[in-house]
Write a protein that holds these residues in place. Structure first.
Motif, PDB file in Angstrom:
ATOM      1  N   SER A 284      15.938   7.643 -21.295  1.00  0.00           N
ATOM      2  CA  SER A 284      16.221   7.182 -19.930  1.00  0.00           C
ATOM      3  C   SER A 284      16.482   8.346 -18.984  1.00  0.00           C
ATOM      4  O   SER A 284      15.999   8.364 -17.848  1.00  0.00           O
ATOM      5  N   MET A 320      15.265  -1.291 -14.440  1.00  0.00           N
ATOM      6  CA  MET A 320      14.679  -1.147 -15.764  1.00  0.00           C
ATOM      7  C   MET A 320      15.476  -1.906 -16.816  1.00  0.00           C
ATOM      8  O   MET A 320      14.949  -2.262 -17.868  1.00  0.00           O
ATOM      9  N   TYR A 427      10.762   2.526  -9.670  1.00  0.00           N
ATOM     10  CA  TYR A 427      10.768   1.711 -10.889  1.00  0.00           C
ATOM     11  C   TYR A 427       9.374   1.604 -11.493  1.00  0.00           C
ATOM     12  O   TYR A 427       9.202   1.757 -12.713  1.00  0.00           O
ATOM     13  N   ASP A 431       8.695   3.025 -15.175  1.00  0.00           N
ATOM     14  CA  ASP A 431       8.515   2.016 -16.211  1.00  0.00           C
ATOM     15  C   ASP A 431       7.148   2.096 -16.874  1.00  0.00           C
ATOM     16  O   ASP A 431       6.862   1.342 -17.802  1.00  0.00           O
ATOM     17  N   ARG A 436       6.635   7.317 -19.743  1.00  0.00           N
ATOM     18  CA  ARG A 436       7.642   7.391 -20.802  1.00  0.00           C
ATOM     19  C   ARG A 436       7.182   8.301 -21.937  1.00  0.00           C
ATOM     20  O   ARG A 436       7.955   9.111 -22.463  1.00  0.00           O
TER      21      ARG A 436
END
Length: 478
Positions: A284, A320, A427, A431, A436
């Motif tokens: 995160s 998230m 976001y 996301d 990621r």
């Protein structure tokens, strides 16, 4: 970054590699200065998952693996220990949807003895469920329905044992091959998770997992059976206040390299060497620079105004956790209600510190009320508003209230709308599965993001929204 791709064969894109779930169990206990023994149930290869490797970290403790009642266990022991002790067990499970392993049904168990007056009520519920069922699975589902509809009888039974225990006992009374198992819902980046109780109902060669609280059949794709051999999860002697929690990380490794990276290679180090709880935290944290870049782009190049410089990034992090739609609705309701109450506080002429403190308490109260109302209405998504950063919400309400008094409602709508727009765009960027994957597996991308931010910091040209000032020149030239 290129070295990680070439030397360690880390893919640039997610989804090209084998899916590996890393689960870490953290056992904590308070030792009393006596010999300590700890026994923890651990998983093995099962339907859908193949055990790749396992690790432990237990300074000063001896470790041994054993089999008890058909299930594997990790057993730690030390001659003397005092104070708080932490033991770690980590397992890597390779996801194999096509891996089918025949599950062994539980051995014949003695029928539980139920005392009166509970026996009479339990027999009535079992008889009613038996009449509306045709096989072991439908009997289990019908019994759960009886517990949901016959509230008075159920409340009486709960005085003696939990709902899950009653379900197990009554199904055994009904001659159903069933056992109580504990499973872990696999979700990337989760920390401090606990096992959930399920009933494993056997119907011949197959079995079904049923949630005894909801009566729903559990999907097994992302459900790892951790303790399923008619045994306890954790046994501790020589200590007290013991507990176990779980952290989960999803990894993607090349099929040819489903082994740990070679030790001693400085350039091959990665966040995967950290404990899973810290890995989940970094998954995160490493997304924040991406949100920061979105804020810089929209403020420096576009000229959007926001309430607070990087408040939209924190709101995006909350989105998230809550999902976008739930987060937007929750944010608007909380801020709108907070502004209304803040207007009343302005009449009290409070000092700044006292006023901000009152707003913080007010925000906590608003979130609590919304969560209770959502639960009463059966809106489980609404309870996720607790993930919002309460201090940030309090400052947002305070800033917007002052802005309303000084500039008017129009300016509040501009900055509030700008903040929400930036938060939504941040976001969407954070996301992304590709983002990621890149941010976690290639730490060098943080330097790239910093370079872009530094370049944008020297931009002195017009912002896009400022170009509207030249529209009269265009009209006059025509």
């Amino acid at each position: 970054m290129n070295y990680r791709h070439v030397a360690d064969n880390v893919s640039w894109l997610p989804g090209e590699l084998s899916r590996v779930w890393s689960v870490e169990a953290k056992v904590q206990l308070q030792a009393t200065g006596k010999p300590v023994k700890v026994s923890l149930a651990i998983p093995s290869t099962q339907a859908g998952f193949e055990l790749l490797r396992e690790y432990t970290a237990s300074p000063g403790f001896g470790l041994n693996y054993s089999v008890r009642n058909g299930g594997r266990r990790a057993e730690w022991a030390v001659r003397e220990a005092r104070g708080k002790q932490s033991l770690y067990y980590r397992v890597d499970m390779l996801a194999k949807p096509d891996l089918n392993i025949l599950a062994m049904p539980p051995q014949q168990q003695a029928l539980p003895r139920i005392p009166e007056p509970y026996a009479r009520v339990a027999t009535q519920l079992l008889a009613a469920a038996h009449q509306s069922s045709a096989d072991p699975l439908s009997l289990a589902l019908a019994l759960i329905k009886q517990f949901d509809t016959q509230h008075q009888q159920a409340q009486l039974l709960y005085q003696h044992a939990s709902r899950t225990q009653w379900m197990l006992d009554l199904l055994l009374q009904g001659r159903v091959a069933v056992r109580r198992v504990q499973a872990l819902v696999l979700e990337d980046g989760r920390r401090r998770q606990e096992l959930r109780d399920y009933l494993q109902v056997f119907t011949g060669q197959d079995y079904f997992l049923i949630d005894p609280l909801t009566g729903q059949q559990a999907a097994t794709e992302n459900l790892l059976l951790w303790q399923y051999r008619d045994d306890s999860l954790l046994d501790v002697t020589g200590g007290h206040r013991s507990n176990v929690s779980f952290s989960i990380i999803e990894q993607e490794l090349p099929a040819a390299r489903l082994m740990p990276l070679e030790e001693g290679n400085l350039l091959s180090f990665s966040l995967y060497s950290l404990p899973l709880e810290e890995q989940a935290l970094f998954k995160s944290i490493l997304l924040i620079p991406v949100g920061v870049l979105v804020v810089v782009l929209l403020r420096v190049l576009v000229g959007l105004r926001t309430s607070g410089t990087f408040m939209p990034v924190l709101i995006a992090m909350a989105f998230m956790q809550t999902s976008l739609l739930t987060g937007l609705i929750g944010f608007i309701l909380i801020v709108a209600t907070g502004l209304y109450i803040r207007a009343y506080l302005s009449r009290l002429n409070l000092l700044l510190v006292a006023r901000i403190s009152a707003v913080i308490i007010m925000v906590i109260g608003i979130i609590s009320v919304f969560a209770i109302v959502a639960f009463q209405l059966g809106l489980s998504e609404g309870m996720k508003v607790t993930f919002f950063p309460m201090i940030i919400l309090a400052w947002t309400i305070e800033r917007m209230s002052l802005l309303w008094e000084e500039e008017g409602a129009t300016e509040v709508l501009k900055q509030g709308g700008g903040s929400l727009l930036v938060a939504v765009l941040a976001y969407l960027a954070m996301d992304s599965s590709l983002v990621r994957h890149i941010t976690f597996n290639f730490l060098g991308v943080q330097l790239v993001l910093m370079a872009v931010v530094l370049l944008l910091g020297s931009y002195t040209g017009y912002r896009l929204l400022e170009l509207r000032r030249f529209k009269p020149l265009r009209v006059s030239s025509n």
